[in-house]
Write an enzyme that holds these catalytic residues in place. Structure first.
Site, PDB file in Angstrom:
ATOM      1  N   CYS A  60      13.948  10.975   6.271  1.00 30.86           N
ATOM      2  CA  CYS A  60      13.888  10.543   7.667  1.00 30.86           C
ATOM      3  C   CYS A  60      15.264  10.584   8.307  1.00 30.86           C
ATOM      4  O   CYS A  60      15.384  10.566   9.521  1.00 30.86           O
ATOM      5  CB  CYS A  60      13.326   9.134   7.753  1.00 30.86           C
ATOM      6  SG  CYS A  60      14.332   7.954   6.883  1.00 30.86           S
TER       7      CYS A  60
ATOM      8  N   GLU B 225       9.063  17.032  14.649  1.00 31.80           N
ATOM      9  CA  GLU B 225       9.712  16.750  13.365  1.00 31.80           C
ATOM     10  C   GLU B 225       9.145  17.737  12.343  1.00 31.80           C
ATOM     11  O   GLU B 225       7.943  17.704  12.042  1.00 31.80           O
ATOM     12  CB  GLU B 225       9.413  15.311  12.924  1.00 31.80           C
ATOM     13  CG  GLU B 225      10.094  14.961  11.602  1.00 31.80           C
ATOM     14  CD  GLU B 225       9.735  13.565  11.097  1.00 31.80           C
ATOM     15  OE1 GLU B 225       8.578  13.139  11.250  1.00 31.80           O
ATOM     16  OE2 GLU B 225      10.631  12.917  10.532  1.00 31.80           O
TER      17      GLU B 225
ATOM     18  N   GLU C 152      -0.404   7.460  -1.061  1.00 24.07           N
ATOM     19  CA  GLU C 152      -1.355   7.943  -2.062  1.00 24.07           C
ATOM     20  C   GLU C 152      -0.864   9.243  -2.710  1.00 24.07           C
ATOM     21  O   GLU C 152      -1.406   9.686  -3.714  1.00 24.07           O
ATOM     22  CB  GLU C 152      -2.748   8.128  -1.429  1.00 24.07           C
ATOM     23  CG  GLU C 152      -2.863   9.218  -0.366  1.00 24.07           C
ATOM     24  CD  GLU C 152      -2.376   8.777   1.025  1.00 24.07           C
ATOM     25  OE1 GLU C 152      -1.504   7.897   1.122  1.00 24.07           O
ATOM     26  OE2 GLU C 152      -2.874   9.362   2.015  1.00 24.07           O
TER      27      GLU C 152
ATOM     28  N   LYS D  92       0.889  -1.181   0.000  1.00 22.04           N
ATOM     29  CA  LYS D  92       0.000   0.000   0.000  1.00 22.04           C
ATOM     30  C   LYS D  92       0.913   1.212   0.000  1.00 22.04           C
ATOM     31  O   LYS D  92       1.366   1.682   1.027  1.00 22.04           O
ATOM     32  CB  LYS D  92      -0.883  -0.025   1.249  1.00 22.04           C
ATOM     33  CG  LYS D  92      -2.210   0.675   1.144  1.00 22.04           C
ATOM     34  CD  LYS D  92      -2.176   2.170   0.951  1.00 22.04           C
ATOM     35  CE  LYS D  92      -1.609   3.012   2.031  1.00 22.04           C
ATOM     36  NZ  LYS D  92      -1.338   4.400   1.589  1.00 22.04           N
TER      37      LYS D  92
HETATM   38  P1  NAD Z   1       2.452   9.197   6.901  1.00 25.32           P
HETATM   39  O1  NAD Z   1       2.534   8.540   8.219  1.00 25.32           O
HETATM   40  O2  NAD Z   1       1.523  10.343   6.728  1.00 25.32           O
HETATM   41  O3  NAD Z   1       2.029   8.125   5.788  1.00 25.32           O
HETATM   42  C1  NAD Z   1       2.640   6.856   5.731  1.00 25.32           C
HETATM   43  C2  NAD Z   1       1.614   5.846   5.228  1.00 25.32           C
HETATM   44  O4  NAD Z   1       0.532   5.785   6.150  1.00 25.32           O
HETATM   45  C3  NAD Z   1       1.022   6.227   3.886  1.00 25.32           C
HETATM   46  O5  NAD Z   1       0.935   5.062   3.090  1.00 25.32           O
HETATM   47  C4  NAD Z   1      -0.342   6.780   4.225  1.00 25.32           C
HETATM   48  O6  NAD Z   1      -1.313   6.518   3.241  1.00 25.32           O
HETATM   49  C5  NAD Z   1      -0.712   6.046   5.500  1.00 25.32           C
HETATM   50  N1  NAD Z   1      -1.530   6.867   6.399  1.00 25.32           N
HETATM   51  C6  NAD Z   1      -1.577   8.218   6.478  1.00 25.32           C
HETATM   52  N2  NAD Z   1      -2.424   8.616   7.460  1.00 25.32           N
HETATM   53  C7  NAD Z   1      -2.905   7.483   8.013  1.00 25.32           C
HETATM   54  C8  NAD Z   1      -3.801   7.224   9.102  1.00 25.32           C
HETATM   55  N3  NAD Z   1      -4.386   8.210   9.775  1.00 25.32           N
HETATM   56  N4  NAD Z   1      -4.047   5.944   9.422  1.00 25.32           N
HETATM   57  C9  NAD Z   1      -3.476   4.926   8.749  1.00 25.32           C
HETATM   58  N5  NAD Z   1      -2.618   5.128   7.703  1.00 25.32           N
HETATM   59  C10 NAD Z   1      -2.329   6.380   7.349  1.00 25.32           C
HETATM   60  O7  NAD Z   1       3.952   9.598   6.500  1.00 25.32           O
HETATM   61  P2  NAD Z   1       4.438  10.456   5.263  1.00 25.32           P
HETATM   62  O8  NAD Z   1       4.069  11.889   5.497  1.00 25.32           O
HETATM   63  O9  NAD Z   1       4.021   9.814   3.988  1.00 25.32           O
HETATM   64  O10 NAD Z   1       6.020  10.277   5.378  1.00 25.32           O
HETATM   65  C11 NAD Z   1       6.840  11.095   6.160  1.00 25.32           C
HETATM   66  C12 NAD Z   1       7.130  10.473   7.502  1.00 25.32           C
HETATM   67  O11 NAD Z   1       7.741   9.199   7.326  1.00 25.32           O
HETATM   68  C13 NAD Z   1       8.113  11.276   8.332  1.00 25.32           C
HETATM   69  O12 NAD Z   1       7.681  11.271   9.669  1.00 25.32           O
HETATM   70  C14 NAD Z   1       9.417  10.521   8.184  1.00 25.32           C
HETATM   71  O13 NAD Z   1      10.335  10.702   9.230  1.00 25.32           O
HETATM   72  C15 NAD Z   1       8.909   9.124   8.138  1.00 25.32           C
HETATM   73  N6  NAD Z   1       9.885   8.217   7.533  1.00 25.32           N
HETATM   74  C16 NAD Z   1      10.564   7.377   8.358  1.00 25.32           C
HETATM   75  C17 NAD Z   1      11.518   6.524   7.834  1.00 25.32           C
HETATM   76  C18 NAD Z   1      12.299   5.595   8.718  1.00 25.32           C
HETATM   77  O14 NAD Z   1      12.952   4.711   8.199  1.00 25.32           O
HETATM   78  N7  NAD Z   1      12.249   5.754  10.022  1.00 25.32           N
HETATM   79  C19 NAD Z   1      11.770   6.529   6.451  1.00 25.32           C
HETATM   80  C20 NAD Z   1      11.045   7.408   5.644  1.00 25.32           C
HETATM   81  C21 NAD Z   1      10.094   8.254   6.198  1.00 25.32           C
END
Ligand code: NAD
Length: 508
Positions: A292, A392, A187, A184
């Site tokens: 990240c 963050e 989006e 997944k």
């Molecule tokens: P996000 O948490 O908004 O989204 C991640 C995934 O979760 C997406 O597929 C999204 O569709 C889904 N999602 C979003 N809201 C949701 C909800 N309420 N309930 C269930 N699923 C939901 O993250 P993002 O904005 O796409 O990515 C940035 C974040 O990811 C930053 O916090 C970054 O630090 C983190 N990140 C961490 C790593 C790591 O290895 N630690 C690597 C890359 C990114």
């Protein structure tokens, strides 16, 4: 070959689902635009898959597992060999799509693909990675061995910031271990993962072994609670990652959640000034700070507090533009919402009394006036209780804190709950060793700004940046995607008649 992704030049194409080896149009009622963050052009529309489509993807993966789990190791590895060749050949095309939907520069987009490609290369070694262990004569005539078997249908949920690398952290390792997979993707930028899926099918991944559904919270919750999914790998924000971890655990599945970060770079007075500041400025503002492992807090120790004007001068040289333009150092942030959130945090920093050394808020990029651009922004005089330190930001904002000693820098870093990565810049082996020993962060760079381990190791963010024991690639993920069976054997010699009934627990 059946085409998965929407073509960038079409008016508004739709992103397909991948179910049972076919790219299919969703019957969803809810759709979202995939928007180019530099131009606001709508590139495609992505569906929020229906419950029936999600169920069909999992059912296909479940059915495919029956045969895929017994596919010979070498056959699985050969598919990975073909996939790595195809990703390499299509690097330019993937990077172009990635830049269009995510905004990072073309060079950085190629880096995004390349860091994922390294995982595919590692997956080709599955023959040795998935080996069990054998001990002869653990008791008289008794041998014990372990076998590592796949666990079933696994799922991955990925963020927007690395639309190539993070899907490639997940599905190649999961399927090369003999599992089937439901991905997944974010989006916000699903076109890049769909290109990778096209290549995976072309490489020979059989129908049902890799499935892709799109959506948001409803799709994620369906994955975390589905009785036929054995394990979930999540990468994204801390709030969502915690929710995924809890929900998945409650449903008795394996889960790993890689989450948010606030990475500290500690600069010692003996550091090589030019090299260190170049590294830190690049690691803070590259990809518009949406990594990240970006450096988000610069900790200046002792006399290095005098280096603030040099840091500002270096940041001013960075060119902000669309990722497709030559010479661009940082592109736009992913969305208008993300931009507004970052601008809000900058306002908070000013209100809380931090000193705004460089203000990127008003930046306009000629030819891309609608783009989600923010220029490099730097705060000094930051205190640990300020929101710009505790949150963050995930944008091109550097937060500078000054301290008097290495001990104070270590204490500050250890007191921050986020723990993805950290770095020290010094010429002193003793300082570096003390830092490595005392710092409570899972990934450390010594004069290296973004210490993301290559896939022969594992990604080992820790504390508040990760839930679950095992990392998303490397040897750890082979453990995550397999279960160990231990077999204890004894073969009776037909002629042997000695020895009575043994009612103790011991093996003799
Ligand atoms: P996000 O948490 O908004 O989204 C991640 C995934 O979760 C997406 O597929 C999204 O569709 C889904 N999602 C979003 N809201 C949701 C909800 N309420 N309930 C269930 N699923 C939901 O993250 P993002 O904005 O796409 O990515 C940035 C974040 O990811 C930053 O916090 C970054 O630090 C983190 N990140 C961490 C790593 C790591 O290895 N630690 C690597 C890359 C990114």
């Amino acid at each position: 070959m059946n085409t998965a992704s929407a073509q960038l030049n079409e008016a508004v194409a739709t992103v397909k689902l991948l179910i049972d080896g076919r790219f299919v149009e969703s019957a969803a009622g809810e759709w979202q635009d995939v928007v180019n963050p530099a131009t606001q052009k709508v590139l495609a529309r992505v569906p929020f898959a229906t419950d029936a489509e999600i169920a069909a993807a999992v059912a296909s993966a479940k059915a495919a597992f029956k045969t895929w789990k017994n596919t010979p190791l070498a056959a699985r590895a050969r598919i990975m060999l073909r996939l790595q060749a195809l990703v390499r050949e299509n690097m330019g095309r993937i990077a172009k799509t990635l830049t269009a939907e995510q905004g990072k520069t073309l060079a950085d987009a190629e880096g995004d693909v390349f860091r994922g490609l390294e995982v595919v290369e590692h997956a080709c070694s599955i023959g040795t990675l998935q080996l069990g262990e054998f001990a002869e004569n653990v008791a008289g005539g008794v041998d014990t061995y372990t076998i590592r078997q796949p666990i079933g249908v696994c799922a991955g949920i990925t963020p927007f910031n690395f639309p190539a690398m993070i899907p490639l952290w997940m599905f190649p390792m999961a399927i090369v271990c003999g599992n089937t997979f439901v991905l997944k993707p974010s989006e916000q930028d699903p076109l890049t993962p769909m290109l990778l899926a096209e290549l995976a099918l072309e490489a020979g991944v059989p129908p049902g072994v890799l499935n892709i559904i799109h959506g948001g919270k409803r799709a994620v919750d369906a994955i975390c609670t589905h009785p036929d999914i054995a394990a979930v790998s999540f990468v994204g924000s801390t709030a969502v990652g915690t929710h995924v971890y809890q929900l998945t655990s409650q449903h008795g599945k394996r889960v790993q959640s890689m989450m948010g970060a606030k990475n500290h770079a500690v600069v010692m007075p003996d550091a090589n000034k030019e090299q260190s500041l170049n590294a830190i400025v690049g690691a803070t503002f590259g990809a518009a700070g949406q990594r990240c492992m970006a450096t988000s807090v610069t900790v200046l120790v002792g006399e290095t507090k005098r280096w603030i004007p040099d840091i500002v001068a270096k940041a001013k040289t960075l060119k902000v533009n669309a990722g497709t333009e030559a010479g661009t150092d940082l592109g736009p942030v992913i969305s208008k919402n993300a931009k507004n959130r970052i601008l809000g945090l900058i306002d908070d920093g000013i209100k809380e009394g931090a000193k705004l050394e460089l203000d990127g808020r008003a930046l306009k990029v000629g030819g891309y006036e609608q783009g989600n651009f923010i220029g490099p922004t730097i705060f000094s005089g930051v205190k640990p209780n300020m929101k710009i330190y505790t949150t963050e930001i995930f944008g091109p904002v550097m937060v500078i804190i000054t301290v008097d000693s290495l001990d104070q820098a270590i204490r500050l870093t250890n007191d921050n709950p986020f723990c993805n990565g950290t770095g020290i810049f010094t010429q002193s082996g003793a300082a570096a060793r003390k830092f490595q020993n005392e710092i409570d962060v899972g990934q450390i760079g010594i004069n290296v700004p973004i210490p993301v381990p290559v896939p022969i190791f594992s990604f080992t963010g820790s504390r508040g940046s990760k839930l679950g024991d095992l990392g998303p690639y490397g040897k750890q993920v082979v453990q995550f995607y397999t279960q160990t069976k231990t077999v204890t054997t004894r073969w009776f010699d037909d002629a042997a008649t000695t020895g009575g009934v043994n009612t103790t627990i011991s093996l003799k």
